[in-house]
Design a protein around this motif. Structure first.
Motif, PDB file in Angstrom:
ATOM      1  N   GLU A   1      58.209  43.145  51.932  1.00  0.00           N
ATOM      2  CA  GLU A   1      57.052  41.720  51.497  1.00  0.00           C
ATOM      3  C   GLU A   1      55.940  42.498  51.035  1.00  0.00           C
ATOM      4  N   ARG A   2      55.097  41.999  49.856  1.00  0.00           N
ATOM      5  CA  ARG A   2      53.886  42.475  49.479  1.00  0.00           C
ATOM      6  C   ARG A   2      52.865  42.092  50.688  1.00  0.00           C
ATOM      7  N   SER A   3      51.823  42.702  50.904  1.00  0.00           N
ATOM      8  CA  SER A   3      50.684  42.125  51.940  1.00  0.00           C
ATOM      9  C   SER A   3      50.062  41.215  51.104  1.00  0.00           C
ATOM     10  N   LYS A   4      49.474  40.354  51.790  1.00  0.00           N
ATOM     11  CA  LYS A   4      48.610  39.303  51.268  1.00  0.00           C
ATOM     12  C   LYS A   4      47.005  39.745  51.103  1.00  0.00           C
ATOM     13  N   LEU A   5      46.309  39.661  49.885  1.00  0.00           N
ATOM     14  CA  LEU A   5      45.039  40.314  49.892  1.00  0.00           C
ATOM     15  C   LEU A   5      44.096  39.465  50.557  1.00  0.00           C
ATOM     16  N   GLY A   6      43.145  39.837  51.467  1.00  0.00           N
ATOM     17  CA  GLY A   6      42.046  39.123  51.920  1.00  0.00           C
ATOM     18  C   GLY A   6      41.609  38.199  51.118  1.00  0.00           C
ATOM     19  N   SER A   7      41.026  38.589  50.167  1.00  0.00           N
ATOM     20  CA  SER A   7      40.351  37.716  49.059  1.00  0.00           C
ATOM     21  C   SER A   7      41.414  36.443  48.723  1.00  0.00           C
ATOM     22  N   LYS A   8      42.628  36.756  48.417  1.00  0.00           N
ATOM     23  CA  LYS A   8      43.641  35.755  48.107  1.00  0.00           C
ATOM     24  C   LYS A   8      43.511  34.649  49.076  1.00  0.00           C
ATOM     25  N   ALA A   9      43.621  35.403  50.624  1.00  0.00           N
ATOM     26  CA  ALA A   9      43.743  34.452  51.656  1.00  0.00           C
ATOM     27  C   ALA A   9      42.507  33.591  51.655  1.00  0.00           C
ATOM     28  N   ILE A  10      41.479  34.156  51.421  1.00  0.00           N
ATOM     29  CA  ILE A  10      40.048  33.281  51.528  1.00  0.00           C
ATOM     30  C   ILE A  10      39.997  32.403  50.439  1.00  0.00           C
ATOM     31  N   LEU A  11      40.183  32.756  49.200  1.00  0.00           N
ATOM     32  CA  LEU A  11      40.311  31.922  48.032  1.00  0.00           C
ATOM     33  C   LEU A  11      41.205  30.538  48.229  1.00  0.00           C
ATOM     34  N   ASP A  12      42.416  30.843  48.750  1.00  0.00           N
ATOM     35  CA  ASP A  12      43.252  29.736  48.975  1.00  0.00           C
ATOM     36  C   ASP A  12      42.608  28.683  50.044  1.00  0.00           C
ATOM     37  N   GLU A  13      41.812  29.399  50.828  1.00  0.00           N
ATOM     38  CA  GLU A  13      41.318  28.110  51.948  1.00  0.00           C
ATOM     39  C   GLU A  13      40.400  27.672  51.166  1.00  0.00           C
ATOM     40  N   VAL A  14      39.221  28.255  50.379  1.00  0.00           N
ATOM     41  CA  VAL A  14      38.113  27.660  49.636  1.00  0.00           C
ATOM     42  C   VAL A  14      38.933  26.600  48.692  1.00  0.00           C
ATOM     43  N   ARG A  15      40.209  26.808  48.085  1.00  0.00           N
ATOM     44  CA  ARG A  15      40.849  25.770  47.251  1.00  0.00           C
ATOM     45  C   ARG A  15      41.213  24.650  48.009  1.00  0.00           C
ATOM     46  N   ALA A  16      41.752  24.707  49.331  1.00  0.00           N
ATOM     47  CA  ALA A  16      42.255  23.709  49.893  1.00  0.00           C
ATOM     48  C   ALA A  16      40.825  22.921  50.403  1.00  0.00           C
ATOM     49  N   GLU A  17      39.862  23.500  50.741  1.00  0.00           N
ATOM     50  CA  GLU A  17      38.724  22.515  51.126  1.00  0.00           C
ATOM     51  C   GLU A  17      38.120  21.907  49.857  1.00  0.00           C
ATOM     52  N   MET A  18      38.207  22.472  48.878  1.00  0.00           N
ATOM     53  CA  MET A  18      37.763  21.962  47.255  1.00  0.00           C
ATOM     54  C   MET A  18      38.602  20.732  47.077  1.00  0.00           C
ATOM     55  N   LEU A  19      40.050  20.805  47.485  1.00  0.00           N
ATOM     56  CA  LEU A  19      40.396  19.899  47.092  1.00  0.00           C
ATOM     57  C   LEU A  19      40.377  18.394  48.074  1.00  0.00           C
ATOM     58  N   ALA A  20      39.589  18.895  49.197  1.00  0.00           N
ATOM     59  CA  ALA A  20      39.206  17.857  50.188  1.00  0.00           C
ATOM     60  C   ALA A  20      37.735  17.275  49.720  1.00  0.00           C
ATOM     61  N   LYS A  21      36.984  18.121  49.387  1.00  0.00           N
ATOM     62  CA  LYS A  21      35.516  17.901  49.049  1.00  0.00           C
ATOM     63  C   LYS A  21      35.185  17.853  47.716  1.00  0.00           C
TER      64      LYS A  21
END
Length: 283
Positions: A1-21
């Motif tokens: 399984e490919r490791s998940k890049l830290g930047s990808k994890a952060i940007l996923d969180e930002v996307r989730a918050e932007m969907l809310a705000k």
């Protein structure tokens, strides 16, 4: 399984918050801040903007300012740190752009991304622009919607010069620069540190040749007015912290971040007077 890049994890969180705000704001702090102080300022700014009607996902790009007081030596050291951090900031902008491009259209949020740089944070922005040019040339990706440069400790010709900030003009919808003739911190930068005229104190050089994307706001009258008040929370002895201490300036910034056009301010006859062209004055 490919490791998940830290930047990808952060940007996923930002996307989730932007969907809310909705929108997101990236804040870049200035000179003489510890990490704790920079994080605290960003949190306060988010609260103030939300209270003014613009709640956003807040992101802080913090560069390693020493927070060791104001001297010629600490200024020179911080300036080097800010410029060197431009590489990381530029890579983050390019990674965010790639993330958006690689996200399926039906999974993207519709929010806008804004950028706010205070004081020496504008020097970090110059470093980011020049770092991005090594990867993409002058094709700076159009990631940002509104860009706000506040009390910019940058040269007054930076929006014209290709080796400074000017190439980023391709990468946003509008830039609003706030400046204050009574900014004592930038006066020290100008005279004591031997810098050219500062953008955040003198405004931009070459008024008649500015890009149509640039709007300039002189806050000097508002700073003087509020400095006479009895409320210490509104006072700004240096004339450099008005983006957070001055409610009139904060109100104007909220309107900018809401996407209000310059002609809308004029039509509403609000406390923003047009001097000429894209040059305005808060009253």
């Amino acid at each position: 399984e490919r490791s998940k890049l830290g930047s990808k994890a952060i940007l996923d969180e930002v996307r989730a918050e932007m969907l809310a705000k909705g929108d997101a704001l990236i804040m870049v702090h200035g000179y003489n801040y510890t990490f704790r102080e920079a994080a605290g300022r960003a949190a306060q700014l988010q609260q103030w903007l939300a209270a003014g009607g613009k709640d956003m996902a807040m992101l802080l790009f913090t560069w390693p300012s020493a927070g060791a007081g104001v001297t010629v030596r600490t200024y020179a050291d911080d300036r080097k740190r800010a410029e060197a951090s431009g590489l990381a900031f530029g890579r983050a902008i390019l990674k965010a752009t790639d993330f958006i491009r690689n996200t399926p259209r039906d999974a993207r949020c519709t929010g806008r991304v804004h950028l706010m740089c205070h004081s020496m944070g504008n020097w970090a922005l110059r470093g980011a622009v020049q770092a991005m040019r090594t990867f993409v040339g002058n094709n700076i990706p159009p990631l940002f919607d509104e860009v706000i440069l506040i009390a910019a400790d940058e040269d007054d010709d930076t929006l014209h010069a290709g080796h400074k900030i000017a190439p980023i003009l391709r990468g946003f919808r509008r830039v609003t620069g706030y400046y204050n003739h009574q900014d004592l911190a930038l006066k020290a930068s100008d005279y004591a540190m031997g810098n050219p005229d500062r953008l955040g104190r003198s405004g931009p050089r070459g008024e008649g040749t500015l890009s149509s994307k640039v709007s300039v706001v002189n806050v000097s009258p508002t700073i003087i007015l509020n400095a006479k008040g009895a409320n210490a929370w509104q006072k700004d002895v240096s004339g450099h912290q008005y983006y957070r201490n001055n409610p009139r300036v904060r109100q104007d910034m909220v309107q900018v971040l809401l996407g209000r056009l310059d002609e809308d301010f004029a039509a509403a006859k609000e406390r923003r007077r047009n001097d000429f062209g894209d040059f305005w004055r808060l009253e």
